[in-house]
Design a protein around this motif. Sequence first.
Motif, PDB file in Angstrom:
ATOM      1  N   LEU A 556       0.657  13.244  -0.140  1.00  0.00           N
ATOM      2  CA  LEU A 556      -0.665  12.109  -1.820  1.00  0.00           C
ATOM      3  C   LEU A 556      -0.220  11.683  -1.821  1.00  0.00           C
ATOM      4  N   THR A 557       1.022  11.071  -2.150  1.00  0.00           N
ATOM      5  CA  THR A 557       1.479   9.614  -2.411  1.00  0.00           C
ATOM      6  C   THR A 557       3.115   9.222  -1.409  1.00  0.00           C
ATOM      7  N   HIS A 558       2.958   7.992  -1.026  1.00  0.00           N
ATOM      8  CA  HIS A 558       4.766   8.350  -0.231  1.00  0.00           C
ATOM      9  C   HIS A 558       4.537   6.864   0.050  1.00  0.00           C
ATOM     10  N   PRO A 559       6.118   6.273  -0.449  1.00  0.00           N
ATOM     11  CA  PRO A 559       5.641   4.685   0.343  1.00  0.00           C
ATOM     12  C   PRO A 559       5.714   4.384   1.840  1.00  0.00           C
ATOM     13  N   GLU A 560       6.105   5.396   2.571  1.00  0.00           N
ATOM     14  CA  GLU A 560       6.111   5.701   3.981  1.00  0.00           C
ATOM     15  C   GLU A 560       4.353   5.678   4.276  1.00  0.00           C
TER      16      GLU A 560
END
Length: 1119
Positions: A556-560
């Motif tokens: 859903l959200t991740h820096p990568e």
Amino acid sequence: MLLALFIVLKRRDGERLRTDWLDADMRGKSSFSHWNVSNVASLLFWPILSLSAPGAASSQPAIPPSQVRLWAAAFGGEIRSIAVKFSGSHLLRQKYKEREKSVCVEEMDGAKLVDQLAGNMAKMFHRKAEAVRRLVKAAEDAHLWHEEDPGLQFDYFNAALVNEGKNLELSQELILQPSEHFHNLAVNFSLSVVQVPTNTYNKDSAVLNGVFWSEALNKVFVDNFGRDPSLGWQYFGSAKGFFRQYPGVKWHPDENGLIDFDCRNRKWYIQAAASPKDVVVLVDVSGSMKGLHLTMARHTVSSILDTLGDDDFFNILTYNHEIHYVEPCLNGTLVQAHKTNKDHFRELLDKLSAKGTGRLGDALREAFALLKEFHQSGRGTCCTQAVMLVTDGATETYDTVFEKFNWPQRKVRVFPYLIGREAAFADNLKRMACANKGYFTQISTLADVQENVMKYLHVLSRPKVIDEERDAVWTEAYVDSILPQAQKPEENHSPVLVTTVAMPVFSTKKETKKQGVLVGVAGTDVPVQDLLRAFPKHKLGVHGYVFAVTNNGYVLTHPELRPLFQNGKKSRKPDYSSVDLSEVERDDKEHFLRTAMVNRSTGTFSMEVKQMVDKGKRLLSLHNDYYYTHIEGTPFSLGVVLSRGRGKYVLRGNATREEGLHDLEHPDVALARGWTYCDTSESQEHRHLSQMEAVRLFLSEPQPRLKCDRELVQEVLFDAVVTAPLEAYWTSVALNKSQNSEGGVEIAFLATRTGLRRTGLLVLPEQLSSREFLAADDEEDAFSADRFPLWYRRAAEQLPGTFTYSIPFSTGSGPSTTVLASTAIQLHDGTKSPTVAALGIQMNLGFFQRKFWTACRQCAALDGKCSVSCDSPSLSCYVIDNNGFVLVSRHPSRTGLFFGEVEAAVMNQLLLTGSFKRIALHNRQAMCKITSESSDGPRSFFDPYFAVLGTVKWLLGELVVSLLEFSLHGWWHPHLTAKAQRLAKSKTTLVPCDVEHPAFVSECAVEETTGTAECDGCGRSFIVQRIPSSNLYLVVVEDQCDCSATPPVTLEPTQLIYNGSLRCDRLKSPNDRRRPDSCHPFHPEEDALDCGSALGLSPMPLLTSLALLLAPAVPLLTS
């Protein structure tokens, strides 16, 4: 003779004898008289040794290591002195040290932090779901009290037609004003707009009635936004096809003149409308399906695939005299209906051909057996099951098959699609549908396909409607499909990642109770960026981050997570699909973390990771601790990552409001972009404020009306006070022209753990070599919602007092002309050493290189005459960083290149000796270029039809039949001709792919390396020496041997091509997933008699007359 021998020895011998000579000179004694017997013996026998062992000389470097050490020390000392002086690192270190006794260093409790964040996110998601619930209640009430009026005439705000001029129908004037909250689009906060699909008449009676009663939603839209100003787009998607969106915005066609949007094809609609399903699609490929029938069958199957979501499973079988799995590798199983799998099957559909006779009975037996076995194995959805039958006829009803496999429970629904105009077999197929709780439809033209395929979704929704289960569903992250429609093709708005919460809207009329009528789906978008703003980045340390995954393991959200790519501008990746957690947490080889989070567990996990940075050209080696738990009321799980060491400690400082506010007034101070210090969305009067303006307002008011993070603001105050002296220091350095007479040091900068930034210009703006650093166009060099700047992160991984130097990889068209130097500032509290700030300078590249050439002309000779230097044509000298990139070379064109591309033979030797390591990193979000013959990619089987449609011969020869087959509305529809116009010649396109990126990193423990690179019968001697207090290395290479034939060592990524067996294993071995909690496969009160009907052919009188008039000419036209 001895003198001559000594000269030879001095040129050919290694370090030992030359060092003796230099040492003797420095002692002021006769060097020759002090040689011992072994020295003389070595000198006398040198010619013999040289002749007997020709390779021995080449194994020794042409320049002594002591001289290289001297150059490295001189250059390292010079650049460190410059970096310290101009950055003010000594002053900032002193200012933090002065406060060591008054501050507190705490170790973050990751388990407590993730639990707190999960609770906060659950509350936020609940607010969004409640807004949708209010929309559902209002929609059902409005629908309940509305009486259908077939003759209703009603004008509404059509999204595509508003503000188009008074002479155009439905082109009403809508007042629009730009809104920063909605990506600077011009919107109307009082009204919504309605979009109607291109294959639906915008004044159709059913559409007009739906649009009329759904006007009641405007009041709820406005009320929702007033309650929660952080809400994104709100909307209602009708089962009739129209889409009501708030706030009102004008929609624009794409470059092909189309608005290709149907809300019923969107993931949020599909997931909310029906429970998860296991589907087997049977496609008739007998001889009668040749030609247009097969084309329509492909189109039908593709439309069915469009209605399947990530919670569904499917397979496609074809039948004639034999039964074949379209993907032979998937014999006897179903696969998850994610985009990659669906596109793979679409490509296979394009290869179908029709021949032989059809054995439908055998195909049905195979489908039922497959569904039964798959269900009993516990795989798939374990919910709704269906067979989709695509055929041009059935000679019987196959009751014996259904009696054996499906009756009396009828747990598998059957949905027949009759292809073609013939109605002879309609009764048999309808009987099959009615007897198995399905729905029968006839598809006589391509224009019929989408609308008719959609009908099965409303059948599957019946049990949910009767049960009145209005479950909220959440999608994975996807690229906002509304935003592109609301902007002009020439506008460049960055695509936006969102997740959607949606709920079904049911008919609550008594007369439709048992029919289970789905009215539509209501929803609202939650931009992923809004989630990131809620994460306290200042508590996570330099390398820490927060991420979330869905029940399917999708990020859903991740820096990568990288849904964008650079191609002149930021763009949406073509065919962007969801990214699995295993693709971004690549070092979790056993998928332990993924499995735990998908199963909504709570726990901790640790692993060493290799993190790709700087456009995949560098990497960071970290040891991360993971803390995870589930988010109540959603299918999501949340993870917090803290990097071991300095990343787990946070500083608590204290400063008065008065002194801190004063220090925040300086123009050189800024706050991290993407961080939330104050919530400016709650009040209209605050929405225009920047975060810095909001913080200043918050601090200046005795009774603050703004809602701010008090803890974070307090730490910002502390950092502002501590770093304030740097402003005066940089000003004094800039004014003292004698210290920077060359203008080589251009910018000084710093950033702190709270996101506070200061920047000082040390030269006039017009003297800057590059403004890229100031502009922060490269997201990796700036603060973002989930990352510290790369220069900050790299500095934090070096030893205290060490500067990290690098040439930025230019985002412009030309090579970079600057060098960045940065260092981290740490506090020491026993064993705790938090990184509290980092600072550095930008230097002109030429200035930096001149310092090197000056340093490498030094030597230990008393008379100052050096026998060797990097100016010598027989030597090549380089300065490279710890990732192997060249900062200094005699050849300017080599600057910025990877060392392996310049000196491949030497790089190979460094890899062999372990001085450098090659690490392969897999990128499963890459984009690769392919050459295709069609612009429609995997759906190329549509194109031949539209191409033929556009040719004169087909148009003339089939005019009569076409006029009968296509409604006038569908014939002239712009999307048909536009597709024909889009038929392209061969073109290069970007498609998702997996690639392997090579990355190189130096071995930190190696201070010095000497060796010989062998190539083509000769050796190329070299010495590598670490440059003190830096991440740099001095490399000196002897140029007497030509190694240009050695293949270069490059950073070029390699596309990973999977062979048949490996690709099959990947298809058959899906990752773990968790089924949705809700399932409504059937209901005993369901009215199964509403199971479809055949289409009667009733061509309009005008078309019939025209057909009769043209009939005599047809043989002539087609001959």
